[in-house]
Design a protein around this motif. Structure first.
Motif, PDB file in Angstrom:
ATOM      1  N   THR A 556       0.700  -1.143   0.030  1.00 41.45           N
ATOM      2  CA  THR A 556       0.137  -0.039   0.282  1.00 41.45           C
ATOM      3  C   THR A 556       1.071   1.195  -0.052  1.00 41.45           C
ATOM      4  OG1 THR A 556      -1.915  -1.193   1.152  1.00 41.45           O
ATOM      5  CG2 THR A 556      -1.818   1.335   1.312  1.00 41.45           C
ATOM      6  N   LEU A 557       0.669   2.238  -0.899  1.00 42.02           N
ATOM      7  CA  LEU A 557       1.429   3.414  -0.806  1.00 42.02           C
ATOM      8  C   LEU A 557       0.262   4.401  -0.672  1.00 42.02           C
ATOM      9  CD1 LEU A 557       3.838   4.886  -3.526  1.00 42.02           C
ATOM     10  CD2 LEU A 557       1.567   6.311  -2.968  1.00 42.02           C
ATOM     11  N   SER A 558       0.815   5.249   0.270  1.00 38.05           N
ATOM     12  CA  SER A 558      -0.131   6.579   0.918  1.00 38.05           C
ATOM     13  C   SER A 558       0.581   7.707   0.606  1.00 38.05           C
ATOM     14  CB  SER A 558      -0.707   6.059   2.311  1.00 38.05           C
ATOM     15  OG  SER A 558       0.471   6.329   3.225  1.00 38.05           O
ATOM     16  N   VAL A 559      -0.587   8.753   0.594  1.00 38.38           N
ATOM     17  CA  VAL A 559       0.163  10.203   0.326  1.00 38.38           C
ATOM     18  C   VAL A 559      -0.910  10.961   1.295  1.00 38.38           C
ATOM     19  CG1 VAL A 559       0.671  12.094  -1.224  1.00 38.38           C
ATOM     20  CG2 VAL A 559       0.643   9.715  -2.157  1.00 38.38           C
ATOM     21  N   LYS A 560       0.131  11.495   2.484  1.00 36.79           N
ATOM     22  CA  LYS A 560      -0.737  12.462   3.329  1.00 36.79           C
ATOM     23  C   LYS A 560       0.080  13.792   3.414  1.00 36.79           C
ATOM     24  CE  LYS A 560      -2.058   8.454   6.140  1.00 36.79           C
ATOM     25  NZ  LYS A 560      -2.245   7.802   7.535  1.00 36.79           N
ATOM     26  N   ALA A 561      -0.668  15.000   3.678  1.00 33.54           N
ATOM     27  CA  ALA A 561      -0.315  16.171   3.637  1.00 33.54           C
ATOM     28  C   ALA A 561       0.197  16.250   5.244  1.00 33.54           C
ATOM     29  CB  ALA A 561      -1.135  17.285   3.249  1.00 33.54           C
ATOM     30  N   ALA A 562       1.453  16.916   5.362  1.00 34.33           N
ATOM     31  CA  ALA A 562       1.727  17.108   6.891  1.00 34.33           C
ATOM     32  C   ALA A 562       1.504  18.524   7.087  1.00 34.33           C
ATOM     33  CB  ALA A 562       3.491  17.048   6.992  1.00 34.33           C
ATOM     34  N   THR A 563       1.325  19.541   6.162  1.00 38.20           N
ATOM     35  CA  THR A 563       1.087  20.844   6.537  1.00 38.20           C
ATOM     36  C   THR A 563       0.285  21.280   5.265  1.00 38.20           C
ATOM     37  OG1 THR A 563       2.910  21.810   5.114  1.00 38.20           O
ATOM     38  CG2 THR A 563       3.207  21.306   7.458  1.00 38.20           C
ATOM     39  N   ILE A 564      -0.602  22.365   5.433  1.00 36.57           N
ATOM     40  CA  ILE A 564      -1.308  22.866   4.162  1.00 36.57           C
ATOM     41  C   ILE A 564      -1.516  24.321   4.518  1.00 36.57           C
ATOM     42  CG2 ILE A 564      -3.436  22.905   2.703  1.00 36.57           C
ATOM     43  CD1 ILE A 564      -4.348  20.198   4.252  1.00 36.57           C
ATOM     44  N   PRO A 565      -0.296  25.006   4.255  1.00 36.72           N
ATOM     45  CA  PRO A 565      -0.261  26.496   4.421  1.00 36.72           C
ATOM     46  C   PRO A 565      -1.393  27.453   3.784  1.00 36.72           C
ATOM     47  CG  PRO A 565       1.658  25.933   3.230  1.00 36.72           C
ATOM     48  CD  PRO A 565       0.762  24.619   3.410  1.00 36.72           C
ATOM     49  N   SER A 566      -1.791  26.596   2.674  1.00 35.09           N
ATOM     50  CA  SER A 566      -2.390  27.786   1.486  1.00 35.09           C
ATOM     51  C   SER A 566      -3.993  26.953   1.358  1.00 35.09           C
ATOM     52  CB  SER A 566      -1.786  27.876   0.110  1.00 35.09           C
ATOM     53  OG  SER A 566      -1.770  26.328  -0.390  1.00 35.09           O
ATOM     54  N   SER A 567      -4.439  27.087   0.126  1.00 34.38           N
ATOM     55  CA  SER A 567      -6.090  26.910   0.080  1.00 34.38           C
ATOM     56  C   SER A 567      -6.116  25.300  -0.108  1.00 34.38           C
ATOM     57  CB  SER A 567      -6.453  27.268  -1.357  1.00 34.38           C
ATOM     58  OG  SER A 567      -5.912  27.032  -2.398  1.00 34.38           O
ATOM     59  N   ALA A 568      -4.790  24.499  -0.749  1.00 34.37           N
ATOM     60  CA  ALA A 568      -5.222  23.204  -1.099  1.00 34.37           C
ATOM     61  C   ALA A 568      -3.856  22.620  -1.274  1.00 34.37           C
ATOM     62  CB  ALA A 568      -6.127  22.764  -2.213  1.00 34.37           C
ATOM     63  N   VAL A 569      -3.586  21.443  -0.955  1.00 34.86           N
ATOM     64  CA  VAL A 569      -2.323  20.583  -1.192  1.00 34.86           C
ATOM     65  C   VAL A 569      -1.816  20.711  -2.418  1.00 34.86           C
ATOM     66  CG1 VAL A 569      -1.148  18.483  -0.652  1.00 34.86           C
ATOM     67  CG2 VAL A 569      -3.080  19.121   0.837  1.00 34.86           C
ATOM     68  N   MET A 570      -2.756  19.852  -3.562  1.00 32.88           N
ATOM     69  CA  MET A 570      -2.469  20.018  -4.771  1.00 32.88           C
ATOM     70  C   MET A 570      -3.434  19.082  -5.726  1.00 32.88           C
ATOM     71  SD  MET A 570       0.095  16.628  -4.814  1.00 32.88           S
ATOM     72  CE  MET A 570       0.917  16.342  -3.207  1.00 32.88           C
ATOM     73  N   ASN A 571      -3.460  19.227  -6.867  1.00 30.13           N
ATOM     74  CA  ASN A 571      -4.135  18.457  -7.901  1.00 30.13           C
ATOM     75  C   ASN A 571      -3.425  17.352  -8.321  1.00 30.13           C
ATOM     76  OD1 ASN A 571      -6.577  19.897  -7.638  1.00 30.13           O
ATOM     77  ND2 ASN A 571      -6.389  20.688  -9.621  1.00 30.13           N
ATOM     78  N   LEU A 572      -3.448  16.010  -7.504  1.00 32.20           N
ATOM     79  CA  LEU A 572      -2.793  14.993  -7.814  1.00 32.20           C
ATOM     80  C   LEU A 572      -3.032  14.030  -9.023  1.00 32.20           C
ATOM     81  CD1 LEU A 572      -0.439  13.069  -7.079  1.00 32.20           C
ATOM     82  CD2 LEU A 572      -1.772  12.406  -5.117  1.00 32.20           C
ATOM     83  N   LYS A 573      -2.384  13.790  -9.802  1.00 25.48           N
ATOM     84  CA  LYS A 573      -2.802  13.035 -11.389  1.00 25.48           C
ATOM     85  C   LYS A 573      -2.178  11.648 -11.181  1.00 25.48           C
ATOM     86  CE  LYS A 573      -3.393  15.106 -15.232  1.00 25.48           C
ATOM     87  NZ  LYS A 573      -4.825  14.396 -15.993  1.00 25.48           N
ATOM     88  N   ARG A 574      -1.134  11.519 -10.636  1.00 21.70           N
ATOM     89  CA  ARG A 574      -0.443   9.964 -10.716  1.00 21.70           C
ATOM     90  C   ARG A 574       0.778   9.879  -9.775  1.00 21.70           C
ATOM     91  NH1 ARG A 574       0.780  11.227 -15.878  1.00 21.70           N
ATOM     92  NH2 ARG A 574      -1.395  10.470 -16.621  1.00 21.70           N
ATOM     93  N   ILE A 575       1.157   8.920  -9.560  1.00 23.83           N
ATOM     94  CA  ILE A 575       2.392   8.547  -8.967  1.00 23.83           C
ATOM     95  C   ILE A 575       2.958   7.338  -9.812  1.00 23.83           C
ATOM     96  CG2 ILE A 575       3.745   7.632  -6.976  1.00 23.83           C
ATOM     97  CD1 ILE A 575       2.105   9.319  -5.033  1.00 23.83           C
ATOM     98  N   THR A 576       4.228   7.389 -10.029  1.00 24.04           N
ATOM     99  CA  THR A 576       4.634   6.265 -11.115  1.00 24.04           C
ATOM    100  C   THR A 576       6.041   5.788 -10.176  1.00 24.04           C
ATOM    101  OG1 THR A 576       3.943   7.378 -12.983  1.00 24.04           O
ATOM    102  CG2 THR A 576       5.724   5.779 -13.223  1.00 24.04           C
ATOM    103  N   LEU A 577       5.876   4.369 -10.096  1.00 21.95           N
ATOM    104  CA  LEU A 577       7.450   3.981  -9.594  1.00 21.95           C
ATOM    105  C   LEU A 577       7.883   2.908 -10.733  1.00 21.95           C
ATOM    106  CD1 LEU A 577       5.704   1.990  -6.427  1.00 21.95           C
ATOM    107  CD2 LEU A 577       6.828   4.527  -6.641  1.00 21.95           C
ATOM    108  N   ARG A 578       9.271   3.665 -11.127  1.00 19.97           N
ATOM    109  CA  ARG A 578       9.586   3.273 -12.412  1.00 19.97           C
ATOM    110  C   ARG A 578      11.256   2.324 -11.734  1.00 19.97           C
ATOM    111  NH1 ARG A 578       8.082   5.774 -16.404  1.00 19.97           N
ATOM    112  NH2 ARG A 578       7.135   7.454 -16.297  1.00 19.97           N
ATOM    113  N   PRO A 579      11.291   1.103 -12.407  1.00 14.52           N
ATOM    114  CA  PRO A 579      12.333   0.410 -12.055  1.00 14.52           C
ATOM    115  C   PRO A 579      13.775   0.986 -12.234  1.00 14.52           C
ATOM    116  CG  PRO A 579      11.019  -0.866 -13.555  1.00 14.52           C
ATOM    117  CD  PRO A 579      10.310   0.568 -13.289  1.00 14.52           C
ATOM    118  N   VAL A 580      14.631   0.881 -11.519  1.00 16.39           N
ATOM    119  CA  VAL A 580      15.932   1.607 -11.684  1.00 16.39           C
ATOM    120  C   VAL A 580      16.666   1.063 -12.734  1.00 16.39           C
ATOM    121  CG1 VAL A 580      18.145   2.037 -10.751  1.00 16.39           C
ATOM    122  CG2 VAL A 580      16.089   2.731  -9.516  1.00 16.39           C
ATOM    123  N   ASP A 581      16.735  -0.244 -12.576  1.00 11.58           N
ATOM    124  CA  ASP A 581      17.437  -0.983 -13.584  1.00 11.58           C
ATOM    125  C   ASP A 581      16.630  -1.659 -14.927  1.00 11.58           C
ATOM    126  OD1 ASP A 581      15.829  -2.351 -11.999  1.00 11.58           O
ATOM    127  OD2 ASP A 581      17.015  -4.332 -11.802  1.00 11.58           O
ATOM    128  N   GLY A 582      15.439  -0.676 -15.031  1.00  2.81           N
ATOM    129  CA  GLY A 582      14.173  -1.190 -16.149  1.00  2.81           C
ATOM    130  C   GLY A 582      14.469  -0.399 -17.269  1.00  2.81           C
TER     131      GLY A 582
END
Ligand code: FHN
Length: 582
Positions: A556-582
């Motif tokens: 399980t990969l999770s994304v949490k905001a530790a601080t939100i100094p402005s109106s919103a954190v981000m518009n998150l589109k994707r997270i990619t994990l790319r194999p280093v030796d790939g």
């Protein structure tokens, strides 16, 4: 200059309406009954036709950018010049019977037409203006002839009506410091409230003189707030004249359905009924030189895509100034009609897919049946991921004998043996007869061939009060991430362990950067700070550091905001994990 009739007691009248403006809450079962035909219909036609078909995208010998029905605006054409087009409007081949026949043969269940588009010209006999079809050499009430033919042929008839009106003297804004500075008519006498009374009086004409109006498709309300447009009054009026009418969301108040335009939502719009409207080329109103036609395959996939997410598909035609629906449009509609003739059972009155994204196509369903729309024909077996239901039988929808296709199961999927070649290269429909309501578990996301993992916004599990998936042409992101309790996660499976570089793709409006966030996967944490991009729709990809995923299995990969100094954190589109030796 064309004449208008104003409403003399509009001050007293609009007070009376505003008092009774809010329509009483409609009981859900009554709404379901009113919406039933529309939800079953799934497929309709919208016709953009008017004076703009005469120039067809060319003015003073020059091509004018933008859609054909916007030529008055994009060509910066003064009202007195544009009005002269009315003297040329005389479509010798207009034949409502032919138009309705084309729509019915295409499998369309409703037809809408532009009663009045932004240019203010009325395709109907209006007693409130002489800028209408009765004051042209044609002198025939197009809406009357078309509505009569629709009612005769048992196809639902509806109206498109634009609030924006580049012709009416009371419509604002115009002139200096407005979007139409070239329209230099004086504005001192213009009265927007009186214009709204004109709108309401025209709606009375339209909703009284043309029989049953099934749909009211408002548009062009964006230059004013819903309050300035007195949207509640207008909607209340329409429903008081035609109580069964179905109304869209474009007066700025959510009504019976939302209106995504020119795209098929990647994920069902949960909060309301919805209908995608789309052109076959790049224009709604006819342009003589727009030959950028979408293929019939593309259009069929859009229709199926809408049904698979529980929505309708409203496909546009832009007839010529002669009254003809262009041949490329007719050819595409005929191809769609042929496909629906064989496969319409999988579209009409269907319910949305119980699956997340399917690599080979889409799914619609009815009680006890899954309709697998196979666009990309796999070799050997078709995998139906995460299906728990017992499958009683599988067969090709077009096979009248319903000869069973061989089936086998694994823990995670049902596998259907397929013939070598796809019977329909555009979309072959396979029926799975299942026991009970669909029972599907979402499989963890798998590594791709080359070993990478794409964790897309639409596949995320969203936690917390505000964050939500935003569908749309430049969206497909997790937005409204405003609460510290908001966070997102993905479950995924690693079959090929190794070292991976994490990349994040997000947008963040100017001045809204600075939120600190943490990505956690297994016992590893990545921390970073959101940097602003050019806008909330301007996405940037950022490489973070490497992470080890050393053993095969589910993570399980999770994304949490530790601080939100402005109106919103981000518009998150994707997270990619790319194999280093790939
Ligand atoms: O400006 C109009 C456009 O001309 C067309 O009518 C489309 C159809 O949905 N609606 C507006 C653009 O969103």
């Amino acid at each position: 200059m064309r004449k208008y009739c104003g409403s003399t007691l509009f001050v007293l009248f609009c007070f009376a309406c505003s008092v009774g403006a809010a329509a009483p809450e409609e009981p859900q079962d009554q709404r379901n009954q009113r919406m039933a035909w529309w939800r079953e219909a799934r497929f309709g036609m919208v016709i953009h036709w008017g004076l703009y078909a005469v120039p067809a995208g060319v003015w003073n010998g020059k091509r004018v950018d933008g859609p054909g029905e916007w030529i008055m605006f994009r060509g910066r054409i003064p009202v007195v010049e544009y009005e002269r087009l009315a003297d040329q409007f005389n479509p010798p081949q207009f034949n409502p019977r032919e138009w309705v026949s084309i729509a019915k043969n295409a499998g369309m269940k409703y037809i809408l037409i532009t009663a009045k588009h932004h240019d203010g010209f009325c395709l109907f006999d209006s007693k409130l203006t002489d800028f209408d079809v009765m004051n042209t050499p044609f002198h025939r009430d197009v809406l009357k002839e078309l509505s009569d033919e629709c009612h005769r042929e048992g196809i639902q008839f509806g109206l498109y009506y634009s609030i924006m009106d580049w012709h009416h003297p009371d419509y604002l804004p115009r002139g200096k410091d407005s979007p139409r500075p070239w329209d230099t008519r004086p504005t001192e006498e213009a009265d927007y409230n009186r214009y709204i009374e004109y709108v309401k009086d025209q709606l009375r004409e339209l909703l009284t003189n043309y029989g049953d109006i099934a749909v009211l498709w408002f548009d062009g309300g964006w230059e004013h707030s819903a309050e300035e447009n007195r949207a509640t009054e207008i909607i209340h009026l329409a429903r008081s004249i035609q109580p069964n009418i179905i109304i869209n969301d474009r007066l700025g108040i959510t009504q019976d359905f939302n209106t995504p335009e020119q795209y098929v939502p990647a994920k069902a719009i949960q909060e309301n009924d919805w209908e995608t409207c789309m052109t076959m080329n790049d224009t709604w109103g006819h342009k003589s030189y727009d030959q950028n036609w979408k293929s019939a395959e593309n259009l069929i996939h859009s229709l199926v895509g809408c049904a698979a997410e529980g929505g309708n598909f409203l496909l546009n035609v832009g007839p010529t100034d002669g009254g003809i629906i262009p041949k490329p449009s007719v050819e595409r509609l005929e191809a769609i009609g042929r496909w629906l003739k064989d496969n319409g059972e999988s579209i009409y009155a269907s319910a949305p897919s119980p699956f997340r994204e399917l690599p080979w196509g889409r799914c619609t369903r009815k009680p006890g049946q899954l309709f697998l729309h196979v666009f990309n024909w796999p070799e050997g077996n078709l995998s139906v991921p995460g299906l728990r239901n017992p499958v009683l039988k599988a067969y090709l929808l077009t096979d009248s004998n319903r000869s069973p296709l061989a089936l086998r199961r694994t823990e995670e999927e049902a596998l259907v043996s397929l013939p070598e070649a796809a019977p329909d290269p555009i979309d072959t429909v396979i029926v799975l007869e299942i026991e009970g309501e669909p029972d599907v578990f979402l499989l963890p996301i798998h590594q791709r061939e080359e070993g990478s993992l794409k964790l897309e916004a639409m596949d995320a599990t969203i936690h917390g009060p505000n964050a939500r998936y935003e569908t749309g042409l430049d969206k497909g992101n997790i937005g409204f991430w405003t609460s510290p309790e908001d966070w997102v996660s993905w479950d995924f499976r690693i079959d090929k362990p190794g070292t991976f570089i994490a990349e994040i793709t997000y947008a963040c409006g100017k001045g809204a950067g600075g939120s600190k966030y943490e990505i956690t996967v297994g016992d590893q944490k990545l921390k970073d700070r959101v940097e602003e991009t050019d806008s909330w729709n301007d996405y940037a990809r950022k490489s973070l550091r490497a992470i080890q995923l050393s053993t095969p299995g589910t993570y399980t990969l999770s994304v949490k905001a530790a601080t939100i100094p402005s109106s919103a954190v981000m518009n998150l589109k994707r997270i990619t994990l790319r194999p280093v030796d790939g």
